[in-house]
Each structure stands twice: as C-alpha cells, then as structure tokens.
Design a protein around this motif. Structure first.
Motif, PDB file in Angstrom:
ATOM      1  N   ARG A 109      91.959  19.157  87.976  1.00  0.00           N
ATOM      2  CA  ARG A 109      90.728  19.457  87.241  1.00  0.00           C
ATOM      3  C   ARG A 109      90.673  20.930  86.857  1.00  0.00           C
ATOM      4  NH1 ARG A 109      88.588  15.708  91.037  1.00  0.00           N
ATOM      5  NH2 ARG A 109      87.921  17.405  92.434  1.00  0.00           N
ATOM      6  N   LEU A 110      91.094  21.803  87.778  1.00  0.00           N
ATOM      7  CA  LEU A 110      91.104  23.236  87.465  1.00  0.00           C
ATOM      8  C   LEU A 110      92.069  23.547  86.316  1.00  0.00           C
ATOM      9  CD1 LEU A 110      90.936  25.453  90.686  1.00  0.00           C
ATOM     10  CD2 LEU A 110      89.297  25.281  88.833  1.00  0.00           C
ATOM     11  N   HIS A 111      93.252  22.935  86.372  1.00  0.00           N
ATOM     12  CA  HIS A 111      94.232  23.151  85.305  1.00  0.00           C
ATOM     13  C   HIS A 111      93.667  22.691  83.955  1.00  0.00           C
ATOM     14  CE1 HIS A 111      97.774  24.709  87.311  1.00  0.00           C
ATOM     15  NE2 HIS A 111      97.698  23.783  88.254  1.00  0.00           N
ATOM     16  N   GLN A 112      92.974  21.554  83.949  1.00  0.00           N
ATOM     17  CA  GLN A 112      92.393  21.040  82.705  1.00  0.00           C
ATOM     18  C   GLN A 112      91.334  21.997  82.153  1.00  0.00           C
ATOM     19  OE1 GLN A 112      90.961  17.159  83.760  1.00  0.00           O
ATOM     20  NE2 GLN A 112      93.000  16.221  83.740  1.00  0.00           N
ATOM     21  N   PHE A 139      84.620  25.963  85.903  1.00  0.00           N
ATOM     22  CA  PHE A 139      85.717  26.522  86.694  1.00  0.00           C
ATOM     23  C   PHE A 139      85.203  27.006  88.043  1.00  0.00           C
ATOM     24  CE2 PHE A 139      88.285  29.961  88.327  1.00  0.00           C
ATOM     25  CZ  PHE A 139      89.583  29.514  88.161  1.00  0.00           C
ATOM     26  N   HIS A 140      84.132  27.771  88.026  1.00  0.00           N
ATOM     27  CA  HIS A 140      83.615  28.352  89.266  1.00  0.00           C
ATOM     28  C   HIS A 140      83.030  27.284  90.190  1.00  0.00           C
ATOM     29  CE1 HIS A 140      84.104  32.706  88.513  1.00  0.00           C
ATOM     30  NE2 HIS A 140      84.148  32.300  87.259  1.00  0.00           N
ATOM     31  N   ARG A 141      82.419  26.274  89.608  1.00  0.00           N
ATOM     32  CA  ARG A 141      81.895  25.177  90.428  1.00  0.00           C
ATOM     33  C   ARG A 141      83.039  24.410  91.101  1.00  0.00           C
ATOM     34  NH1 ARG A 141      78.566  23.578  87.075  1.00  0.00           N
ATOM     35  NH2 ARG A 141      79.924  22.147  85.918  1.00  0.00           N
ATOM     36  N   GLU A 142      84.102  24.168  90.351  1.00  0.00           N
ATOM     37  CA  GLU A 142      85.258  23.453  90.909  1.00  0.00           C
ATOM     38  C   GLU A 142      85.940  24.289  91.991  1.00  0.00           C
ATOM     39  OE1 GLU A 142      87.085  20.089  91.391  1.00  0.00           O
ATOM     40  OE2 GLU A 142      85.850  20.285  89.583  1.00  0.00           O
ATOM     41  N   LEU A 143      86.062  25.602  91.750  1.00  0.00           N
ATOM     42  CA  LEU A 143      86.688  26.496  92.717  1.00  0.00           C
ATOM     43  C   LEU A 143      85.921  26.492  94.036  1.00  0.00           C
ATOM     44  CD1 LEU A 143      88.734  28.744  93.430  1.00  0.00           C
ATOM     45  CD2 LEU A 143      87.120  30.388  92.438  1.00  0.00           C
ATOM     46  N   HIS A 191      91.533  33.699  85.853  1.00  0.00           N
ATOM     47  CA  HIS A 191      91.400  32.277  86.190  1.00  0.00           C
ATOM     48  C   HIS A 191      92.780  31.687  86.505  1.00  0.00           C
ATOM     49  CE1 HIS A 191      87.485  31.914  83.610  1.00  0.00           C
ATOM     50  NE2 HIS A 191      87.192  32.213  84.859  1.00  0.00           N
ATOM     51  N   LYS A 192      93.720  31.964  85.627  1.00  0.00           N
ATOM     52  CA  LYS A 192      95.073  31.429  85.806  1.00  0.00           C
ATOM     53  C   LYS A 192      95.723  31.986  87.070  1.00  0.00           C
ATOM     54  CE  LYS A 192      95.787  30.914  80.815  1.00  0.00           C
ATOM     55  NZ  LYS A 192      96.561  31.366  79.630  1.00  0.00           N
TER      56      LYS A 192
END
Length: 243
Positions: A109-112, A139-143, A191-192
């Motif tokens: 999911r993060l990669h997407q 992104f931040h929610r997933e992290l 992010h990457k």
C-alpha cells in the motif's frame, strides 16, 4: 428533528466553524456565543454546542471557566513543538516497522501511494496540490500503522491532531513560491527513503528520515515568518499564530 438531520447539522457546524476559525474570520481571542452562531449557521443551538465541544477537543477553542468558548491563539513556539512531537512519534513508528518487519500488504500500500504521489508532479514546478495533499495524508496514516502497534498508531494520530501539526498543515497550496514547490519534491524523496529503510530493516535510518521529513513543515513556517511575513495574511490559519 430527526437523528440523521441533527447529525448532518452537527457535521456542517463543525466544518463551517473550523473554516471560519482557520481563515481568521473568527480571530484568536474572540469569544463565541451559541445563540449568534446558531443564527449565523441557521441551525439550532444543540448542534452548535456539540460543534464547539468538538473544536475544543481539536484544540482550536478554549473552554472558559464560567462557560462558553474562546478561539485559541497559538504561540509560534507551540506550533514548532507540535511539529517536532509529530516527528518523534512518526520516527518511532518507522523505526519499529523496520525492526519488527512490516506486513507485505502494508508495504504494498505504501509503494502504491508513493507511485501515485510521483504522478502528482508535472514539468518544472507543476504540482497537483489537491491530489498531493490527499495522498500525503494517506502515506502518513499508513506509516503510523505499519509496525502493527495500535498504541503507536493512536499516538501518531494524536500528535498529528495537534494544531498545525498535521502532515499537510503547511503545504504550499497554490502559492507561487518556488522554494515551497521544490520542498514537495524533496518530501517525496524522503517518502521513498523511509519506505526503502523499512524494507531494508534499517531502523535507525527509517527513524532519522521520518523525523527529518516532519521538519519540512517547520522549514515552511520558518520561511513564512522570517523571510516573507506578508504571506501571513494569505495562508489560512496563520492569523492564529503569534510570536
């Protein structure tokens, strides 16, 4: 009034009052009265009262000892501390995800999300700000939940909810500031780097980059206050901050 209608009025009251506060229409230090707000919003006092309580929980209002609410004013140092605190919590989330190992589904999911953010950038400094902002929040929610700890996820969420501490609080929007636009590309590279560090099980690096990433917001607000204070009147919310 039906329950569903009352809930709709309550949500509308929260959204409209929040916008009025952040835009400066309801300035810091102003006392708010249920009756006048209900008249302005053309709804009953009950959803207004509930909205005021909700905004107090968000930190935008202070409760007065004798009842009622007043719009908060935020110290510059408080905002900087809020951003630093979010960085500490997100750094911890990233380090634990790297050390404990993240789920393949979470990493996918993060990669997407990272790939979708790449698509927000056009030629030169062109950026789809609306899409970037939404995906940045994703992104931040997933992290926050990647390490599998509900406690860590909640604390990251709590830190991000502090006034002006959210990951998108000081994104440049559509302002023609080249330095801000370039900061978005740098943030995407971070992010990457965070994702790569987690995949590589490099806990210390994941934490360092995540904490540095949070400082993008700090750099932006420092630029506004120190280099271009005329922007204070143009950016929603900054009227609430004083030095």
């Amino acid at each position: 009034m039906k329950v569903s209608e009352a809930a709709t009025h309550g949500r509308r009251a929260v959204i409209e009052l929040r916008e009025k506060i952040v835009s400066g229409e309801l300035p810091g230090g102003m006392r708010l009265f249920e009756v006048s707000l209900a008249e302005t919003l053309e709804i009953s006092r009950t959803p207004v009262r509930e909205a005021l309580s909700r905004l107090a929980e968000e930190g935008l209002l202070d409760r007065l000892p004798n009842g009622g609410f007043v719009v908060r004013r935020f110290g510059y140092a408080d905002v900087i501390d809020s951003i630093e605190l979010r960085g500490v919590m997100e750094g911890t989330a990233a380090r634990l995800a790297a050390e404990r190992g993240a789920s393949p589904e979470g990493l996918a999911r993060l990669h997407q999300i990272v790939e979708k953010i790449d698509a927000c950038f056009g030629e030169g400094d062109a950026v789809d700000f609306d899409a970037y902002s939404d995906l940045n929040e994703d992104f931040h929610r997933e992290l926050a939940g990647l390490c599998g700890s509900e406690m860590i996820r909640r604390e990251v969420e709590r830190a991000s909810a502090l006034p002006f501490a959210s990951p998108s609080a000081f994104l440049p929007n559509r302002m023609e500031i080249a330095a801000f636009r370039r900061s978005l590309r740098s943030a995407q590279e971070q992010h990457k780097a965070i994702v790569n560090a987690i995949v590589g099980r490099e806990g210390a690096r994941a934490e360092f980059v995540a904490r540095e990433h949070a400082r993008t917001a700090r750099h932006n607000i420092e630029y506004i206050f120190n280099k271009d204070p005329d922007l204070l009147a143009k950016i929603p919310g900054l009227a609430l901050i004083h030095r």
